[in-house]
Design a protein around this motif. Sequence first.
Motif, short mmCIF file in Angstrom:
data_model
loop_
_atom_site.label_atom_id
_atom_site.label_comp_id
_atom_site.label_asym_id
_atom_site.label_seq_id
_atom_site.Cartn_x
_atom_site.Cartn_y
_atom_site.Cartn_z
N TRP A 132 45.40 44.83 38.16
CA TRP A 132 44.28 45.36 37.37
C TRP A 132 42.94 44.93 37.96
CZ3 TRP A 132 44.41 49.37 34.54
CH2 TRP A 132 45.55 49.71 33.81
N LEU A 133 42.87 43.69 38.43
CA LEU A 133 41.63 43.24 39.06
C LEU A 133 41.37 44.05 40.33
CD1 LEU A 133 39.29 41.18 39.14
CD2 LEU A 133 40.79 39.69 40.50
N LEU A 189 36.91 48.22 32.12
CA LEU A 189 38.18 48.47 31.44
C LEU A 189 39.34 47.82 32.18
CD1 LEU A 189 37.72 52.24 30.47
CD2 LEU A 189 37.75 50.27 28.93
N GLY A 190 39.32 47.88 33.51
CA GLY A 190 40.37 47.25 34.28
C GLY A 190 40.41 45.75 34.08
N ILE A 191 39.25 45.11 34.07
CA ILE A 191 39.20 43.66 33.89
C ILE A 191 39.71 43.26 32.51
CG2 ILE A 191 37.62 41.68 33.74
CD1 ILE A 191 35.91 43.13 35.88
N THR A 192 39.42 44.07 31.49
CA THR A 192 39.90 43.74 30.14
C THR A 192 41.41 43.84 30.02
OG1 THR A 192 39.60 46.02 29.36
CG2 THR A 192 37.74 44.49 29.08
N ARG A 193 42.07 44.53 30.96
CA ARG A 193 43.53 44.66 30.91
C ARG A 193 44.24 43.45 31.51
NH1 ARG A 193 45.57 49.78 30.09
NH2 ARG A 193 47.52 48.61 29.80
N ILE A 194 43.51 42.52 32.08
CA ILE A 194 44.13 41.31 32.60
C ILE A 194 44.63 40.47 31.43
CG2 ILE A 194 43.73 39.19 33.92
CD1 ILE A 194 41.59 40.72 35.48
N ALA A 195 45.90 40.16 31.42
CA ALA A 195 46.52 39.53 30.25
C ALA A 195 46.55 38.01 30.30
CB ALA A 195 47.95 40.06 30.07
N HIS A 230 32.90 31.55 30.32
CA HIS A 230 34.14 32.25 30.62
C HIS A 230 33.82 33.35 31.64
CE1 HIS A 230 35.45 30.37 26.80
NE2 HIS A 230 36.63 30.37 27.40
N LYS A 231 34.46 33.30 32.80
CA LYS A 231 34.08 34.16 33.92
C LYS A 231 34.43 35.63 33.67
CE LYS A 231 32.94 30.33 36.00
NZ LYS A 231 33.45 29.37 35.02
N ARG A 232 35.59 35.87 33.08
CA ARG A 232 36.02 37.25 32.89
C ARG A 232 35.08 37.99 31.93
NH1 ARG A 232 42.01 37.23 31.27
NH2 ARG A 232 42.05 35.88 33.11
N ARG A 233 34.66 37.29 30.89
CA ARG A 233 33.73 37.90 29.94
C ARG A 233 32.41 38.27 30.61
NH1 ARG A 233 32.68 33.91 25.30
NH2 ARG A 233 34.93 34.21 25.11
N LEU A 234 31.92 37.39 31.48
CA LEU A 234 30.68 37.68 32.19
C LEU A 234 30.83 38.87 33.13
CD1 LEU A 234 29.25 34.18 33.20
CD2 LEU A 234 28.47 35.70 31.39
N HIS A 237 36.75 33.03 39.18
CA HIS A 237 37.82 33.69 38.43
C HIS A 237 39.01 34.01 39.34
CE1 HIS A 237 39.82 37.44 36.94
NE2 HIS A 237 39.86 36.72 35.84
N LEU A 238 38.75 34.48 40.55
CA LEU A 238 39.83 34.83 41.45
C LEU A 238 40.64 33.60 41.87
CD1 LEU A 238 41.25 37.08 43.03
CD2 LEU A 238 39.65 36.66 44.90
N LYS A 239 39.96 32.50 42.11
CA LYS A 239 40.67 31.26 42.48
C LYS A 239 41.59 30.81 41.36
CE LYS A 239 39.11 27.95 44.87
NZ LYS A 239 38.37 26.78 45.40
N GLU A 240 41.19 31.06 40.13
CA GLU A 240 42.01 30.67 38.98
C GLU A 240 43.17 31.64 38.78
OE1 GLU A 240 41.60 31.16 34.22
OE2 GLU A 240 39.89 30.23 35.23
#
Length: 414
Positions: free
Chosen positions: A8-9, A179-185, A68-72, A122-125
């Motif tokens: 998704w990312l 939208l794609g980033i929000t699909r990361i579970a 929080h990185k994904r939210r940003l 975020h990617l490193k995590e």
Amino acid sequence: MLGRDFAWLWRAYAVSTLGTWLALDAFPLIAVLALHVGPAQVSMIAATSGTAAALLAVPLGPWIEFQHKRRLMVRADLVRFAVLVTVPAAYAFGALTYAHLLVVAVVVALADIVFRGASGAHLKELVPQRHLMEANGRFETVQWMATAVGPPAGGALIGVLGPVVTVLLDAVSYVLSALGITRIAAPEAEPPVRAGGASRWAEIGEGWRVIAAERELRLLFANSVLTGALIMATAPLLTYLMLHDLGFSPLEYGLAFGVPCLGGILGARVSRPLVKRYGRRPIMLVFGVGRALWLVGLAFVGTGIGALLLVMAMELGIITCMGVFNPIYATRRLELVEAGKVARMVTAWTVSSRTAIAVLTALWGVLGGFVGVRAAIAVAGVLLVGACAFLPWRREPSGVTGDASPEAGVRVPG
């Protein structure tokens, strides 16, 4: 192997990257073709937006690190959509102005800095250490494929549908990316906790202190910032030269800078095998110098199909060398920075790079007005060769740099 969440990312990155390259130089094209401004004003779009965004982003490094990185990342995508979509709307009603373009460019540039700062950490995590090189390769491939396809496709769309259509497509790409980033579970880890008693100014300066503390990182920083700024400072002048002075069509302009990016795909694919065979340092030096040798030739471009082919050949040389050099440079940069300081380092690096690009773009716009576009491009080409002095020519003591595997490298999506 990388899993559903990375998929998704990757999709989010792919669609936003394609949108970005479809809209390559969209604002300068709109300024020239729709608003009929001169070369200095074309250059000022990049200069003003870069300067303002960099100044506003200076305090953002520690703020990004502790969020929080994904939210940003999602919010940055949505901000870019919201401001970009105002451009085609204003154009449709005959209300588009040069000032409007400047404001939108500033907001988009600032959101981009936020996204880049957050996405590296975020990617490193998200991706296990052993798979980072594979992830890096996939992002690199997408980058060069989009760069190859986007400009000619964007030029064709502009020629048929008008100068703002690619801006609209770019805006939509950011919605799809969000939208794609929000699909990361996978649950996101809690961000680092701000140390008690640290001053705000100390936190802001930490990214630059990380860079300054390591000699090799300082050299890579100086070379990267100068090289990027000199290349980008000539981009508006090349746009003006090719579209205005030489009479190339938008499609020809897109082809001139899109097709050579196939060399970037080749360079990215052979970069790691070259390092394994010859070592990191020799390949970094050879291709670091190689990417600086071509720009001066663009000052002597003429007209006709021969000139178009000449531009494509010189761009192919620049981009192929960049395709080899960039993964090695990005790898080494990440290897030299400890975990927990990545967002601040990336933000400081990006702010510095954007500031240098803005300043030199403004200076080269003025220089082009005084000495002519061709002479200004030639001066940048000579200085670009001089920037090779900041490559890490001196071999570091054993165990400090070496020719370690690039497995630790991360390509920052965005």
